[in-house]
Design a protein around this motif. Sequence first.
Motif, PDB file in Angstrom:
ATOM      1  N   TRP A   1       0.869  -1.190   0.000  1.00 31.17           N
ATOM      2  CA  TRP A   1       0.000   0.000   0.000  1.00 31.17           C
ATOM      3  C   TRP A   1       0.901   1.235   0.000  1.00 31.17           C
ATOM      4  O   TRP A   1       1.700   1.422   0.932  1.00 31.17           O
ATOM      5  CB  TRP A   1      -0.876  -0.041   1.256  1.00 31.17           C
TER       6      TRP A   1
ATOM      7  N   SER B   1       2.266   3.547   2.834  1.00 32.31           N
ATOM      8  CA  SER B   1       3.184   3.063   3.878  1.00 32.31           C
ATOM      9  C   SER B   1       4.645   3.066   3.416  1.00 32.31           C
ATOM     10  O   SER B   1       5.533   2.585   4.130  1.00 32.31           O
ATOM     11  CB  SER B   1       2.770   1.661   4.360  1.00 32.31           C
TER      12      SER B   1
ATOM     13  N   GLU C   1       7.419   4.338   5.690  1.00 31.85           N
ATOM     14  CA  GLU C   1       7.841   3.409   6.757  1.00 31.85           C
ATOM     15  C   GLU C   1       8.860   2.405   6.204  1.00 31.85           C
ATOM     16  O   GLU C   1       9.810   2.025   6.889  1.00 31.85           O
ATOM     17  CB  GLU C   1       6.631   2.680   7.338  1.00 31.85           C
TER      18      GLU C   1
ATOM     19  N   LEU D   1       9.093  -0.649   8.482  1.00 31.63           N
ATOM     20  CA  LEU D   1       8.198  -1.650   7.884  1.00 31.63           C
ATOM     21  C   LEU D   1       9.040  -2.497   6.944  1.00 31.63           C
ATOM     22  O   LEU D   1       9.768  -1.961   6.107  1.00 31.63           O
ATOM     23  CB  LEU D   1       7.092  -0.935   7.092  1.00 31.63           C
TER      24      LEU D   1
ATOM     25  N   GLU E   1       5.581  -7.278   4.630  1.00 26.41           N
ATOM     26  CA  GLU E   1       4.406  -6.485   4.306  1.00 26.41           C
ATOM     27  C   GLU E   1       3.880  -6.755   2.899  1.00 26.41           C
ATOM     28  O   GLU E   1       2.671  -6.670   2.645  1.00 26.41           O
ATOM     29  CB  GLU E   1       4.780  -5.000   4.455  1.00 26.41           C
TER      30      GLU E   1
ATOM     31  N   GLU F   1       5.598  12.919   6.855  1.00 35.20           N
ATOM     32  CA  GLU F   1       5.563  11.563   7.420  1.00 35.20           C
ATOM     33  C   GLU F   1       6.955  10.931   7.398  1.00 35.20           C
ATOM     34  O   GLU F   1       7.372  10.293   8.363  1.00 35.20           O
ATOM     35  CB  GLU F   1       4.572  10.697   6.634  1.00 35.20           C
TER      36      GLU F   1
ATOM     37  N   GLU G   1       9.157   9.786  10.676  1.00 32.66           N
ATOM     38  CA  GLU G   1       9.466   8.357  10.763  1.00 32.66           C
ATOM     39  C   GLU G   1      10.980   8.152  10.844  1.00 32.66           C
ATOM     40  O   GLU G   1      11.479   7.312  11.599  1.00 32.66           O
ATOM     41  CB  GLU G   1       8.906   7.662   9.510  1.00 32.66           C
TER      42      GLU G   1
ATOM     43  N   SER H   1       0.650  10.883   9.483  1.00 32.62           N
ATOM     44  CA  SER H   1       1.360  10.173  10.542  1.00 32.62           C
ATOM     45  C   SER H   1       2.618  10.942  10.937  1.00 32.62           C
ATOM     46  O   SER H   1       3.405  11.336  10.082  1.00 32.62           O
ATOM     47  CB  SER H   1       1.713   8.779  10.003  1.00 32.62           C
TER      48      SER H   1
ATOM     49  N   GLN I   1       5.458   6.649  14.908  1.00 33.34           N
ATOM     50  CA  GLN I   1       4.684   5.427  15.160  1.00 33.34           C
ATOM     51  C   GLN I   1       3.601   5.588  16.234  1.00 33.34           C
ATOM     52  O   GLN I   1       2.756   4.726  16.394  1.00 33.34           O
ATOM     53  CB  GLN I   1       5.624   4.296  15.576  1.00 33.34           C
TER      54      GLN I   1
ATOM     55  N   VAL J   1      -3.916   4.118  11.256  1.00 33.62           N
ATOM     56  CA  VAL J   1      -3.599   2.689  11.068  1.00 33.62           C
ATOM     57  C   VAL J   1      -4.814   1.947  10.500  1.00 33.62           C
ATOM     58  O   VAL J   1      -4.683   1.050   9.664  1.00 33.62           O
ATOM     59  CB  VAL J   1      -3.155   2.066  12.413  1.00 33.62           C
TER      60      VAL J   1
ATOM     61  N   HIS K   1      -5.057   1.687   6.673  1.00 30.83           N
ATOM     62  CA  HIS K   1      -4.237   0.627   6.084  1.00 30.83           C
ATOM     63  C   HIS K   1      -4.949  -0.729   6.252  1.00 30.83           C
ATOM     64  O   HIS K   1      -5.019  -1.540   5.331  1.00 30.83           O
ATOM     65  CB  HIS K   1      -2.875   0.620   6.787  1.00 30.83           C
TER      66      HIS K   1
END
Length: 434
Positions: A41, A44, A47, A53, A58, A183, A187, A367, A370, A398, A401
């Motif tokens: 996705w 994300s 991340e 991630l 994933e 974001e 992160e 975001s 986390q 979250v 997602h």
Amino acid sequence: MHSQILIVGGGAGGLELACKLGRKLGPQAVTLVDSRLFHIWKPSLHEVAAGTLDVHQEGLSYQMLAHDNGFTFVYGPMQALDAAQWQLTVGAIYSGDDGQHEEVLPQRRIGYDSLVLAIGSTSNYFGVPGAAEHTISLNATEDAERFRLTLLKLLTRAELQKSTRPEAGVDIVIIGGGATGVELAAELREASGVYAVYGFRQLLAERDVRITLLEGAPRILEPLPEKVSAAALALLQQRAIQVVTDTRVTAIAADAVTAGDVVYPAQLVVWAAGIKAPDILSQLGLPTTKSGQIEVDAHLAVQGHAGIYALGDCAACAGPDGKLVPPRAQAAHQQADYLVETFMRRQRGKPPQLQPYVYRDYGSLVSVGQSTSVGSLMGSLKGLSWFVDGLVARLMYVSLHLMHHRAVLGTLRTAVLALARFLIKRSTPLVKLH
Ligand SMILES: Cc1cc2nc3c(=O)[nH]c(=O)nc-3n(C[C@H](O)[C@H](O)[C@H](O)COP(=O)(O)OP(=O)(O)OC[C@H]3O[C@@H](n4cnc5c(N)ncnc54)[C@H](O)[C@@H]3O)c2cc1C
């Protein structure tokens, strides 16, 4: 090969469409083409870039999704369209990335009754010198992985240099203070703290991983309400991220970013300042906008080309107010649902839906690491929005997602996977170190 419904691009919109139609119509009727073997996705990817991630955990294999949802998967890039013959050409796949190696899969032609283009977007460098050569964008999993591995190497080098050069560190410049840039900055700051714990003992995250976010507008997250921008700015500054607004990047070199008179040292530069439609779209003989998006009407159909539709970032769809639907995952998701209804009505012999597609903005969540997010949720009354932040906003973020996973994996598997990932995160380093 022939498919009743041929979908090109298994991203936020195209994959949901393929899964929902596949479950109803089966693999003889529904085919998905993608140039990659697995799906992540896109929201994300920051991340993945930060290492929080793991793509290998994933990523969802298209073959698996095809098997489980009842569609056919064809691996390869869309190469050409023969709209007069109702045929799409999918390019060959080679054993090496440079296209010079042995051919693994030949070029293929697929006939269709209906074609949906959903190939997303790519970076728009606006002609800034050095941008294409010296920056990494978060457009695809490979880009995000390249960023992560480069960061790991730079951290290792800084750690080695620290004993002789106290100022050694990693300078990261992120260009673009939209959701992607904000974001990623947040992160990275969290991830840099974790990296410092795992082996990079000489590096102090806030001192030695220097993150600068450059934005051309007077404030970051400009399309969102001022309160959201201010909250995000405060959170970034608390995390020792330098934010510079009202600045225009004029040139990018291998080790520096120039914005007017100011030169920012940079070993790692991320381009998050703009997107455009992939170039291939302007070679298909379909009507496109100046930015290369496929022009579609309010039913997501391409005028003058029966049976062809487009959705998501690659489609230019004007709303009732004349404004184009924004390139967002929530728009791609809504458009996929709209086309499910279009095709299912046809399948059931019902008249076409008269209601046009109208984008419904449910708000935006950004975001900021986390454990927290900021954003605004739209009310049912036009123009009314609520500011949300903290853990509540994070949980909502979250859940977006998870909702995408639910659309493609089903409720039970989404729940099991979410639990598995929660447990794995608690038994392994919080960032991917290899
Ligand atoms: C870091 C980041 C954060 C984001 N956060 C948000 C957010 O919070 N909320 C939000 O609403 N939106 C967000 N977005 C935007 C959102 O990700 C996109 O708007 C959305 O993914 C668009 O969906 P899509 O289906 O049009 O295309 P994509 O999801 O980009 O999928 C395109 C697919 O097409 C495939 N493809 C590309 N070219 C070809 C080809 N030639 N042949 C075959 N296949 C091809 C790709 O492999 C991919 O699978 C974010 C984006 C980024 C990068």
